[in-house]
Design a protein around this motif. Sequence first.
Motif, mmCIF file in Angstrom:
data_model
loop_
_atom_site.group_PDB
_atom_site.id
_atom_site.type_symbol
_atom_site.label_atom_id
_atom_site.label_comp_id
_atom_site.label_asym_id
_atom_site.label_seq_id
_atom_site.Cartn_x
_atom_site.Cartn_y
_atom_site.Cartn_z
ATOM 1 N N ALA A 117 -18.082 29.168 59.410
ATOM 2 C CA ALA A 117 -19.033 29.874 58.716
ATOM 3 C C ALA A 117 -19.811 29.967 59.977
ATOM 4 O O ALA A 117 -20.789 28.455 60.062
ATOM 5 N N ARG A 118 -20.718 30.838 60.521
ATOM 6 C CA ARG A 118 -22.219 30.705 61.996
ATOM 7 C C ARG A 118 -23.790 30.183 60.777
ATOM 8 O O ARG A 118 -23.476 30.857 60.440
ATOM 9 N N ALA A 119 -24.018 29.171 61.038
ATOM 10 C CA ALA A 119 -24.939 29.118 60.811
ATOM 11 C C ALA A 119 -26.069 29.625 60.987
ATOM 12 O O ALA A 119 -26.137 30.388 62.261
ATOM 13 N N PRO A 120 -27.230 29.804 60.088
ATOM 14 C CA PRO A 120 -28.568 30.698 60.633
ATOM 15 C C PRO A 120 -28.819 29.990 61.519
ATOM 16 O O PRO A 120 -29.156 28.558 61.953
ATOM 17 N N ALA A 121 -30.335 30.367 61.804
ATOM 18 C CA ALA A 121 -30.783 29.872 63.386
ATOM 19 C C ALA A 121 -31.619 28.638 62.655
ATOM 20 O O ALA A 121 -32.259 29.205 61.159
ATOM 21 N N PRO A 122 -31.956 27.615 63.099
ATOM 22 C CA PRO A 122 -32.576 26.436 62.747
ATOM 23 C C PRO A 122 -34.656 26.934 62.460
ATOM 24 O O PRO A 122 -34.406 27.738 63.531
ATOM 25 N N THR A 123 -34.859 26.693 61.903
ATOM 26 C CA THR A 123 -36.310 26.817 61.216
ATOM 27 C C THR A 123 -36.862 26.134 62.554
ATOM 28 O O THR A 123 -36.497 25.021 62.534
ATOM 29 N N GLU A 124 -38.124 26.454 62.019
ATOM 30 C CA GLU A 124 -38.985 25.252 63.111
ATOM 31 C C GLU A 124 -39.008 23.959 62.426
ATOM 32 O O GLU A 124 -39.120 22.668 63.628
ATOM 33 N N SER A 125 -39.048 23.506 61.369
ATOM 34 C CA SER A 125 -38.892 22.782 60.946
ATOM 35 C C SER A 125 -38.019 21.718 61.099
ATOM 36 O O SER A 125 -38.017 20.602 60.717
ATOM 37 N N ASP A 126 -36.946 22.923 60.804
ATOM 38 C CA ASP A 126 -35.187 21.926 61.154
ATOM 39 C C ASP A 126 -35.490 21.175 63.051
ATOM 40 O O ASP A 126 -35.140 20.357 62.473
ATOM 41 N N LEU A 127 -36.214 22.230 63.458
ATOM 42 C CA LEU A 127 -36.217 22.254 64.505
ATOM 43 C C LEU A 127 -36.637 20.588 65.254
ATOM 44 O O LEU A 127 -36.729 19.139 66.167
ATOM 45 N N ALA A 128 -38.135 20.194 64.346
ATOM 46 C CA ALA A 128 -39.025 19.270 64.285
ATOM 47 C C ALA A 128 -38.313 18.009 63.802
ATOM 48 O O ALA A 128 -37.688 16.422 64.603
ATOM 49 N N PHE A 129 -37.699 18.039 62.971
ATOM 50 C CA PHE A 129 -37.006 17.074 62.710
ATOM 51 C C PHE A 129 -35.493 16.861 63.675
ATOM 52 O O PHE A 129 -35.305 15.872 64.228
ATOM 53 N N ALA A 130 -34.631 18.097 64.416
ATOM 54 C CA ALA A 130 -33.457 17.350 65.405
ATOM 55 C C ALA A 130 -34.436 16.832 66.698
ATOM 56 O O ALA A 130 -34.134 16.689 67.485
ATOM 57 N N ARG A 131 -36.075 17.533 67.494
ATOM 58 C CA ARG A 131 -36.962 16.970 68.444
ATOM 59 C C ARG A 131 -37.650 15.712 67.809
ATOM 60 O O ARG A 131 -36.900 14.245 68.665
ATOM 61 N N ASN A 132 -37.557 14.588 67.174
ATOM 62 C CA ASN A 132 -37.734 13.524 65.967
ATOM 63 C C ASN A 132 -36.293 13.002 66.559
ATOM 64 O O ASN A 132 -36.603 11.673 67.276
ATOM 65 N N ALA A 133 -35.457 13.491 65.879
ATOM 66 C CA ALA A 133 -34.057 12.972 66.078
ATOM 67 C C ALA A 133 -33.860 12.431 67.404
ATOM 68 O O ALA A 133 -32.980 11.223 67.857
ATOM 69 N N ALA A 134 -34.006 13.184 68.735
ATOM 70 C CA ALA A 134 -33.896 13.053 69.858
ATOM 71 C C ALA A 134 -35.014 12.125 70.241
ATOM 72 O O ALA A 134 -34.077 11.513 71.239
ATOM 73 N N SER A 135 -35.866 12.174 69.934
ATOM 74 C CA SER A 135 -36.607 11.313 70.884
ATOM 75 C C SER A 135 -36.528 9.884 70.988
ATOM 76 O O SER A 135 -36.066 8.822 71.157
ATOM 77 N N ASP A 136 -35.495 9.728 69.206
ATOM 78 C CA ASP A 136 -35.948 8.384 69.198
ATOM 79 C C ASP A 136 -34.688 8.031 69.945
ATOM 80 O O ASP A 136 -34.415 6.583 70.158
ATOM 81 N N VAL A 137 -33.754 8.717 69.790
ATOM 82 C CA VAL A 137 -32.325 8.311 70.546
ATOM 83 C C VAL A 137 -32.412 7.776 71.775
ATOM 84 O O VAL A 137 -31.701 6.788 72.134
ATOM 85 N N LEU A 138 -33.006 8.801 72.163
ATOM 86 C CA LEU A 138 -33.103 8.789 73.692
ATOM 87 C C LEU A 138 -33.876 6.994 74.102
ATOM 88 O O LEU A 138 -34.132 7.023 75.199
ATOM 89 N N THR A 139 -35.367 6.982 73.055
ATOM 90 C CA THR A 139 -36.254 5.474 73.720
ATOM 91 C C THR A 139 -35.361 4.647 73.203
ATOM 92 O O THR A 139 -35.180 3.130 73.631
ATOM 93 N N LYS A 140 -34.256 4.401 72.245
ATOM 94 C CA LYS A 140 -33.048 3.558 71.935
ATOM 95 C C LYS A 140 -32.367 3.541 73.452
ATOM 96 O O LYS A 140 -32.556 1.595 73.349
ATOM 97 N N GLY A 141 -31.948 4.435 73.967
ATOM 98 C CA GLY A 141 -31.789 3.719 75.319
ATOM 99 C C GLY A 141 -30.017 3.219 74.840
ATOM 100 O O GLY A 141 -29.692 3.434 75.897
ATOM 101 N N ASP A 142 -29.510 3.504 73.920
ATOM 102 C CA ASP A 142 -27.814 2.484 73.609
ATOM 103 C C ASP A 142 -26.928 3.844 74.327
ATOM 104 O O ASP A 142 -27.509 5.312 74.244
#
Length: 136
Positions: A39-64
């Motif tokens: 099923a198509r997921a509902p649009a992410p909430t702002e708090s969902d996007l905040a968690f995804a942004r933090n994860a993106a920043s973390d994984v990019l900082t690691k640089g692996d």
Amino acid sequence: MTLILIGVGSGGCSLSRPDAAFAKIDDNEVTGSLGTAPARAPAPTESDLAFARNAASDVLTKGDKDSSQPWENPETGARGSVTPLAEAYSAEDGRTCRDFLASYVNGRAERWLQGAACKSSHGRWEIHTLKPWKQG
């Protein structure tokens, strides 16, 4: 000795049965053998996007190379992971940037998000875009 041969012809035979002889399934019934599309997921909430942004920043900082970072929002139950795409590149303004793909799962529904981040002057990755992924 008597030999009896029973043969079945290969052409033109058909059986005729009334409709009641076949099992029927209602439109709202689903079988497990064929499965259904997620099923198509509902649009992410702002708090969902905040968690995804933090994860993106973390994984990019690691640089692996070939790494992913999971994320989860305990308030909404949404979760996913972020995976960098390709190598970093130089933006028009000279900053180092990188694209990434993020999964978003809420219950049994899922969707994908695409994003871009650039390094700030402090060395931290800042997310500039995060939007639904448009498959080509």
